[in-house]
Design a protein around this motif. Structure first.
Motif, PDB file in Angstrom:
ATOM      1  N   PHE A  11       0.842  -1.196   0.000  1.00  0.00           N
ATOM      2  CA  PHE A  11       0.000   0.000   0.000  1.00  0.00           C
ATOM      3  C   PHE A  11       0.877   1.246   0.000  1.00  0.00           C
ATOM      4  O   PHE A  11       1.937   1.265   0.621  1.00  0.00           O
ATOM      5  CB  PHE A  11      -0.923   0.017   1.226  1.00  0.00           C
ATOM      6  N   ASN A  15       0.881   2.034   5.425  1.00  0.00           N
ATOM      7  CA  ASN A  15       1.276   0.643   5.244  1.00  0.00           C
ATOM      8  C   ASN A  15       1.939   0.107   6.513  1.00  0.00           C
ATOM      9  O   ASN A  15       3.005   0.557   6.915  1.00  0.00           O
ATOM     10  CB  ASN A  15       2.247   0.522   4.067  1.00  0.00           C
ATOM     11  N   ASN A  46      -3.629   0.144   6.648  1.00  0.00           N
ATOM     12  CA  ASN A  46      -3.482  -0.949   5.692  1.00  0.00           C
ATOM     13  C   ASN A  46      -2.412  -1.908   6.209  1.00  0.00           C
ATOM     14  O   ASN A  46      -1.355  -1.475   6.671  1.00  0.00           O
ATOM     15  CB  ASN A  46      -3.079  -0.406   4.321  1.00  0.00           C
ATOM     16  N   ASP A  48       0.101  -4.976   5.537  1.00  0.00           N
ATOM     17  CA  ASP A  48       0.902  -5.627   4.505  1.00  0.00           C
ATOM     18  C   ASP A  48       1.611  -6.822   5.147  1.00  0.00           C
ATOM     19  O   ASP A  48       2.655  -6.677   5.787  1.00  0.00           O
ATOM     20  CB  ASP A  48       1.910  -4.593   3.974  1.00  0.00           C
ATOM     21  N   ARG A  69      -9.517 -12.726   2.185  1.00  0.00           N
ATOM     22  CA  ARG A  69     -10.322 -12.529   0.969  1.00  0.00           C
ATOM     23  C   ARG A  69     -11.428 -11.514   1.222  1.00  0.00           C
ATOM     24  O   ARG A  69     -12.175 -11.610   2.188  1.00  0.00           O
ATOM     25  CB  ARG A  69     -10.937 -13.868   0.527  1.00  0.00           C
ATOM     26  N   GLY A  70     -11.521 -10.531   0.345  1.00  0.00           N
ATOM     27  CA  GLY A  70     -12.539  -9.497   0.455  1.00  0.00           C
ATOM     28  C   GLY A  70     -12.190  -8.357   1.386  1.00  0.00           C
ATOM     29  O   GLY A  70     -12.976  -7.414   1.531  1.00  0.00           O
ATOM     30  N   ARG A  71     -11.018  -8.410   2.011  1.00  0.00           N
ATOM     31  CA  ARG A  71     -10.602  -7.341   2.935  1.00  0.00           C
ATOM     32  C   ARG A  71      -9.659  -6.394   2.187  1.00  0.00           C
ATOM     33  O   ARG A  71      -8.507  -6.730   1.919  1.00  0.00           O
ATOM     34  CB  ARG A  71      -9.925  -7.926   4.174  1.00  0.00           C
ATOM     35  N   LYS A  72     -10.146  -5.205   1.892  1.00  0.00           N
ATOM     36  CA  LYS A  72      -9.405  -4.283   1.033  1.00  0.00           C
ATOM     37  C   LYS A  72      -8.170  -3.676   1.712  1.00  0.00           C
ATOM     38  O   LYS A  72      -7.268  -3.196   1.030  1.00  0.00           O
ATOM     39  CB  LYS A  72     -10.333  -3.163   0.545  1.00  0.00           C
ATOM     40  N   ASN A  73      -8.144  -3.690   3.041  1.00  0.00           N
ATOM     41  CA  ASN A  73      -7.004  -3.070   3.720  1.00  0.00           C
ATOM     42  C   ASN A  73      -5.988  -4.106   4.223  1.00  0.00           C
ATOM     43  O   ASN A  73      -5.155  -3.795   5.067  1.00  0.00           O
ATOM     44  CB  ASN A  73      -7.475  -2.175   4.868  1.00  0.00           C
ATOM     45  N   ALA A  75      -3.231  -7.098   2.730  1.00  0.00           N
ATOM     46  CA  ALA A  75      -2.562  -7.845   1.662  1.00  0.00           C
ATOM     47  C   ALA A  75      -1.775  -8.974   2.313  1.00  0.00           C
ATOM     48  O   ALA A  75      -1.109  -8.769   3.333  1.00  0.00           O
ATOM     49  CB  ALA A  75      -1.633  -6.935   0.867  1.00  0.00           C
TER      50      ALA A  75
END
Length: 339
Positions: A11, A15, A46, A48, A69-73, A75
């Motif tokens: 991000f 991050n 976010n 990482d 999965r499906g969690r935008k914040n 990785a």
């Protein structure tokens, strides 16, 4: 210099970089640790998450990715740093686990990162790690970690204060929860020097010993709440042998732990009644590996009946140090003490 140039922060803003090293066998326990981590995250940041492993099977990567999965914040990525470590492994005089190499080499594996949180998998997270990541580090700090009260207590039991050659071994930190200043380490530390120091002798606590020895003047202490050892593990005996002010700090930290670290034995997945084991199992019951964790525990229990906590530590110490001529009396003493 070999580096993995394509590992960049996931991000561009806010991050929070978090790194685990894991074997394939530890995938179920890593899943539990990540479940706890995810449930403490805040939408303002976010996260990482990087997992370093040379052996993690694809099916375990897929299972772990389902967590985010499906969690935008969030990785979650997996990398194999074997190419960086292999030269040092081939030259090694002493044998260490390959994942131990990754922690020492982290500044040169993640060359595009300035700072990361490095975690072991035998933990549960009870507080937003963004707060740890935002800890202000002093200018000359390479790593920030909590005092390892288990090790410090052993300095008065079975480890000589001169064992590592540290100027002040009572400042020794545990390496399974670290905030690492990768930028400062790359700028000031020679990688080959650090790795050669590791091979000068067989270190009892592997890369943790070397980080403490090499970076002694560049370590910042974290609040014990960020790396809390629970009761009813064999480390409790060692902790209670630490200086009284350290024991008091541990008692206070137990009231509101940020990260619970099951550093000693037995692990909560082998013996649910360890201190704060209930918290670990709260997350384990949510894991896709729950049945496998239960299967392993049943297998372990069928072949083990050792006591835990302070009693367990005393038993282990006695087995290690008891003269041979006294060993025939050990069972009688154990029955007398109702252990």
């Amino acid at each position: 210099m070999i580096c993995i140039d394509d590992i960049f922060p996931a991000f561009s803003e806010n991050n929070v970089a978090i790194v685990f090293e894991s074997s394939d066998y530890f995938a179920p326990y890593l899943d539990v640790a990540m479940l706890s981590l995810i449930q403490t995250m805040s939408p303002q940041h976010n996260y990482d998450i990087i997992v370093l492993s040379s052996e993690l099977e694809e099916q375990n990567e897929v299972a772990l990715k389902e967590l985010v999965r499906g969690r935008k914040n969030i990785a979650l990525r997996f990398f194999n740093p074997h190419a960086i470590a292999k030269t040092y492994i081939k030259r090694a005089r002493y044998s260490y686990l390959e994942i131990n190499y990754y922690r020492l080499l982290l500044p040169w594996i993640l060359v595009n990162y300035d700072k990361v949180i490095n975690l072991g998998a035998d933990i549960v997270v009870e507080h937003d790690l963004a707060d740890l990541f935002q800890t202000e580090l002093s200018e000359n700090c390479y790593i920030a970690g909590a005092p390892d009260l288990g090790y410090i207590g052993r300095l008065s039991i079975d480890i000589s204060p001169k064992e590592l050659g540290m100027r002040d071994p009572y400042k020794y930190v545990n390496a399974d929860v670290l905030l690492m200043n990768l930028k400062a380490i790359r700028a000031e530390v020679d990688r080959d020097w650090l790795m050669s120091l590791w091979q000068k002798r067989q270190f009892m606590c592997s890369e943790q010993d070397v980080l403490n020895l090499a970076f002694e003047s560049h370590i910042q202490h974290l609040d014990l709440r960020w790396n809390l050892y629970p009761e009813r593990m064999n480390s409790e005996y060692h902790i209670r042998s630490a200086p009284i002010e350290s024991v008091r700090a541990w008692e206070i930290a137990k009231e509101d732990p940020y990260i619970i670290h099951y550093a000693a034995v037995p692990k909560p997945w082998d013996s649910p009644l360890v201190g704060m084991g209930i918290r670990w199992w709260k997350y384990a019951r949510q894991s896709v590996y729950y049945e496998e964790i239960i299967r392993r525990m049943c297998t372990h229990q069928s072949g083990s009946s050792s006591p835990i906590g302070v009693k367990g530590a005393i038993v282990i110490y006695a087995k290690k140090h008891c003269p041979k001529f006294l060993r025939p009396f050990a069972k009688s003493v154990k029955r007398l003490l109702k252990w």
